[in-house]
Enzyme design. Structure first.
Site, PDB file in Angstrom:
ATOM      1  N   GLU A 167      11.177  -7.819   1.380  1.00  0.00           N
ATOM      2  CA  GLU A 167      10.681  -9.150   1.047  1.00  0.00           C
ATOM      3  C   GLU A 167       9.251  -9.008   0.559  1.00  0.00           C
ATOM      4  OE1 GLU A 167      12.206 -12.144   1.135  1.00  0.00           O
ATOM      5  OE2 GLU A 167      14.079 -11.363   1.956  1.00  0.00           O
ATOM      6  N   PRO A 199      -8.115   9.872  13.547  1.00  0.00           N
ATOM      7  CA  PRO A 199      -7.865  11.287  13.793  1.00  0.00           C
ATOM      8  C   PRO A 199      -6.620  11.476  14.655  1.00  0.00           C
ATOM      9  CG  PRO A 199     -10.149  10.715  14.295  1.00  0.00           C
ATOM     10  CD  PRO A 199      -9.393   9.434  14.089  1.00  0.00           C
ATOM     11  N   GLY A 217       0.815  -1.202   0.000  1.00  0.00           N
ATOM     12  CA  GLY A 217       0.000   0.000   0.000  1.00  0.00           C
ATOM     13  C   GLY A 217       0.848   1.251   0.000  1.00  0.00           C
ATOM     14  N   GLU A 255       5.926  -1.879  -5.330  1.00  0.00           N
ATOM     15  CA  GLU A 255       6.491  -2.595  -4.187  1.00  0.00           C
ATOM     16  C   GLU A 255       6.800  -4.056  -4.487  1.00  0.00           C
ATOM     17  OE1 GLU A 255       4.128  -2.127  -0.651  1.00  0.00           O
ATOM     18  OE2 GLU A 255       4.402   0.055  -0.626  1.00  0.00           O
ATOM     19  N   GLU A 304       0.923   1.248  -6.487  1.00  0.00           N
ATOM     20  CA  GLU A 304       1.663   0.878  -5.280  1.00  0.00           C
ATOM     21  C   GLU A 304       2.007  -0.614  -5.251  1.00  0.00           C
ATOM     22  OE1 GLU A 304       3.124   2.467  -2.872  1.00  0.00           O
ATOM     23  OE2 GLU A 304       2.384   4.490  -3.143  1.00  0.00           O
TER      24      GLU A 304
END
Length: 184
Positions: A134, A106, A69, A89, A85
């Protein structure tokens, strides 16, 4: 991070009560600093009953196994963000299936986290060695041997055990939207 100067006119900001909260506001123009916000996305990618995980190289979560993410860029849709993403990755190509979770935290920076169930398209996991060291597909049994982040455990259970229905993008929401996208 404190905001000290107006982003519109450069004037020094002052503290002012607006809407029941003390906010940084410009005494010269209408600028109000409403706060700091962060929108992140996470991917749950299944292949052969295994979940795609990555091991983080940096804090927060250094050394923990998580779902891939990252953060949304200013002019990027949420679905193009999560596809990018995962590819960056892990080298795995995916397609958005649906949103299955929404996190809200928040704080000094208000974090919102959108979790997507993704369809695996192609590729074998290879860590990018910049953000993750990894990457691989793991079953729940294999995950028990890894240092998996608590939040990722919960997300894994959503997708593997609970068969979440979630929200899909409605390409024809039926109302003019001026760039808004509706997930329902």
């Amino acid at each position: 991070m404190n905001i000290n100067f107006c982003m519109n006119c450069g004037q020094a900001l002052e503290d002012r009560e607006i809407g029941g909260e003390v906010r940084r506001a410009c005494p010269e123009c209408s600028f109000v600093h409403w706060g700091n916000y962060s929108v992140g996305v996470g991917a749950l990618v299944m292949k052969d009953d295994k979940l795609l995980l990555v091991r983080r190289m940096h804090d927060p979560g250094k050394g923990k196994w998580t779902n891939p993410g990252g953060f949304i860029e200013q002019h990027e849709t949420i679905e193009s963000t999560i596809v990018r993403e995962v590819l960056e990755e892990t080298g795995v190509n995916v397609r958005v299936n649906r949103i299955i979770g929404l996190g809200d935290k928040p704080g000094r920076v208000h974090d919102t986290y959108i979790t997507f169930l993704m369809d695996y398209v192609s590729g074998e996991p290879i860590a990018d060695r910049m953000e993750v060291d990894e990457a691989g597909f793991y079953s729940l049994e294999e995950m028990k041997q890894l240092d998996v982040a608590d939040f990722t455990w919960k997300l894994a259970q959503l997708v593997i055990n609970e068969n979440q229905k979630g929200f899909q993008l409605n390409e024809q929401p039926g109302v003019p939207s001026n760039g808004y996208r509706l997930w329902q």
